[in-house]
Design a protein around this motif. Structure first.
Motif, mmCIF file in Angstrom:
data_model
loop_
_atom_site.group_PDB
_atom_site.id
_atom_site.type_symbol
_atom_site.label_atom_id
_atom_site.label_comp_id
_atom_site.label_asym_id
_atom_site.label_seq_id
_atom_site.Cartn_x
_atom_site.Cartn_y
_atom_site.Cartn_z
ATOM 1 N N CYS A 97 3.908 -8.500 -3.891
ATOM 2 C CA CYS A 97 3.759 -7.988 -2.524
ATOM 3 C C CYS A 97 2.290 -7.905 -2.122
ATOM 4 N N ALA A 98 1.454 -7.412 -3.045
ATOM 5 C CA ALA A 98 0.026 -7.281 -2.735
ATOM 6 C C ALA A 98 -0.606 -8.649 -2.494
ATOM 7 N N ALA A 99 -0.236 -9.623 -3.302
ATOM 8 C CA ALA A 99 -0.793 -10.971 -3.140
ATOM 9 C C ALA A 99 -0.356 -11.580 -1.808
ATOM 10 N N THR A 100 0.912 -11.385 -1.456
ATOM 11 C CA THR A 100 1.420 -11.917 -0.185
ATOM 12 C C THR A 100 0.712 -11.267 0.998
ATOM 13 N N LEU A 101 0.542 -9.958 0.949
ATOM 14 C CA LEU A 101 -0.142 -9.250 2.034
ATOM 15 C C LEU A 101 -1.589 -9.720 2.171
ATOM 16 N N ARG A 102 -2.245 -9.890 1.042
ATOM 17 C CA ARG A 102 -3.652 -10.297 1.067
ATOM 18 C C ARG A 102 -3.820 -11.704 1.642
ATOM 19 N N ALA A 103 -2.901 -12.610 1.260
ATOM 20 C CA ALA A 103 -3.045 -14.002 1.684
ATOM 21 C C ALA A 103 -2.534 -14.250 3.107
ATOM 22 N N ASN A 104 -1.570 -13.433 3.551
ATOM 23 C CA ASN A 104 -0.914 -13.732 4.826
ATOM 24 C C ASN A 104 -0.894 -12.555 5.792
ATOM 25 N N TRP A 105 -1.845 -11.655 5.662
ATOM 26 C CA TRP A 105 -1.826 -10.441 6.476
ATOM 27 C C TRP A 105 -1.757 -10.749 7.975
ATOM 28 N N ARG A 106 -2.579 -11.685 8.455
ATOM 29 C CA ARG A 106 -2.622 -11.974 9.898
ATOM 30 C C ARG A 106 -1.367 -12.689 10.373
ATOM 31 N N GLU A 107 -0.764 -13.494 9.495
ATOM 32 C CA GLU A 107 0.423 -14.240 9.901
ATOM 33 C C GLU A 107 1.696 -13.398 9.894
ATOM 34 N N SER A 109 4.286 -10.375 10.584
ATOM 35 C CA SER A 109 4.549 -9.423 11.659
ATOM 36 C C SER A 109 4.336 -7.997 11.133
ATOM 37 N N ALA A 110 4.182 -7.064 12.070
ATOM 38 C CA ALA A 110 4.004 -5.667 11.672
ATOM 39 C C ALA A 110 5.208 -5.173 10.872
ATOM 40 N N GLU A 111 6.401 -5.618 11.230
ATOM 41 C CA GLU A 111 7.614 -5.205 10.519
ATOM 42 C C GLU A 111 7.616 -5.722 9.090
ATOM 43 N N ARG A 112 7.194 -6.989 8.897
ATOM 44 C CA ARG A 112 7.154 -7.563 7.544
ATOM 45 C C ARG A 112 6.093 -6.875 6.690
ATOM 46 N N ARG A 113 4.944 -6.596 7.292
ATOM 47 C CA ARG A 113 3.903 -5.881 6.527
ATOM 48 C C ARG A 113 4.415 -4.519 6.086
ATOM 49 N N GLU A 114 5.130 -3.844 6.984
ATOM 50 C CA GLU A 114 5.676 -2.528 6.656
ATOM 51 C C GLU A 114 6.673 -2.606 5.510
ATOM 52 N N SER A 115 7.512 -3.649 5.509
ATOM 53 C CA SER A 115 8.505 -3.781 4.437
ATOM 54 C C SER A 115 7.840 -4.047 3.096
ATOM 55 N N PHE A 116 6.780 -4.855 3.088
ATOM 56 C CA PHE A 116 6.057 -5.105 1.839
ATOM 57 C C PHE A 116 5.399 -3.831 1.328
ATOM 58 N N LEU A 117 4.799 -3.059 2.219
ATOM 59 C CA LEU A 117 4.156 -1.810 1.825
ATOM 60 C C LEU A 117 5.182 -0.795 1.313
ATOM 61 N N ALA A 118 6.360 -0.760 1.949
ATOM 62 C CA ALA A 118 7.413 0.149 1.499
ATOM 63 C C ALA A 118 7.880 -0.215 0.089
ATOM 64 N N LEU A 119 7.982 -1.533 -0.187
ATOM 65 C CA LEU A 119 8.390 -1.963 -1.519
ATOM 66 C C LEU A 119 7.343 -1.600 -2.562
ATOM 67 N N ILE A 120 6.067 -1.753 -2.214
ATOM 68 C CA ILE A 120 4.995 -1.355 -3.132
ATOM 69 C C ILE A 120 5.084 0.133 -3.435
ATOM 70 N N GLU A 121 5.312 0.952 -2.390
ATOM 71 C CA GLU A 121 5.440 2.391 -2.590
ATOM 72 C C GLU A 121 6.630 2.721 -3.494
#
Length: 297
Positions: A97-107, A109-121
């Protein structure tokens, strides 16, 4: 039977070597009837028997020690394998999740970023619980698991624990019922809360979405009892002892849930440290009920 080299009658009385010490007695009807040779021979025989018994005891002790070492070695290997798996799975999720967020943060959506962060938590929470349980188990075995005793309001504690689990499991209802009046118990509030949270979290693993977990506290026969009941698949009779052992996990309904198998071991240890008990009642297919009993006063 005849005497040792003599026609005068004698008898030998022996006690089973399986008794605590084991003993034998040689006797005759007449006083001072044994010759020096007979006494010497009897003494020699007694020493030989004693040596044989001691050898048997030594062999048995060594065999038991070897069996225990083999058991501990197998347990250690299972523990390393289990913990490696339990650590590896959430770590892989967190790293991915961290690697995906780092590589594709701008691409993203806010909803997808939130889901990745929730999974990390969620996965880091699993890691934190696993590490805490392993450390607590080590402290329990070393006798360094600390307690700070005081008066505990069990009703308040039950409601607090139920509320905490409800917040973390939106799709499961946790109902709490404290039958008043409910006397205080002498205990460590934080440890008793940990006990309850372990039971509730364990029940939540096997509770399907839309179902409920029931917690009830009541005073009866000089104790305060707290029951945690779920409507999950239940635990087969032949596996009920296993769930209270270190790293023991039941295969309920053909399903084995994630976890190191330490939660119920820790929970029972806490209950027993308070002079109480933790028992399980369950039938396969009809849920499980865990009951804590704590002495009043």
């Amino acid at each position: 039977m005849r005497g040792l080299g003599s026609s005068r009658g004698w008898s030998l009385h022996s006690h089973s070597a399986a008794s605590l010490w084991g003993s034998s007695r040689v006797s005759r009807e007449e006083a001072d009837a044994f010759s020096e040779d007979e006494v010497e021979l009897t003494t020699l025989l007694a020493r030989q028997v004693a040596a044989a018994v001691q050898n048997i005891r030594t062999y048995t002790a060594e065999r038991n020690a070897a069996d225990e070492l083999r058991r501990l070695s197998a347990l250690r290997a299972d523990f390393v394998s289990l913990v490696s798996h339990e650590l590896g799975t959430p770590m892989a999720s967190v790293i991915g999740c961290a690697a995906t967020l780092r590589a594709n943060w701008r691409e993203l959506s806010a909803e997808r970023r939130e889901s990745f962060l929730a999974l990390i938590e969620q996965e880091t929470g699993r890691l934190s619980i696993l590490i805490r349980d392993v450390l607590d188990t080590s402290r329990i075995e070393a006798g360094t698991f600390s307690y700070a005793f005081g008066d505990v309001d069990v009703g308040d504690l039950v409601r607090e624990a139920a509320s905490m689990v409800s917040l973390g499991t939106d799709e499961i209802t946790v109902t709490a019922n404290a039958v008043e009046p409910l006397p205080a118990v002498r205990g460590d509030r934080d440890r008793l809360r940990q006990l309850l949270l372990n039971l509730l979290s364990n029940a939540a693993k096997y509770t399907v979405s839309g179902d409920e977990i029931e917690v009830r506290a009541a005073a009866e026969d000089g104790v305060v009892s707290v029951t945690v009941a779920d409507h999950g698949p239940g635990i087969p009779q032949d596996q009920q002892r296993l769930v209270f052992e270190k790293f023991g996990r039941a295969n309920s309904g053909g399903r084995s849930k994630p976890g190191a198998g330490l939660g119920l071991f820790i929970a029972r240890s806490i209950a027993e440290a308070h002079g109480g008990t933790l028992d399980l009642r369950s039938d396969s297919g009809s849920g499980a009920t865990l009951t804590i009993r704590l002495p009043i006063g």
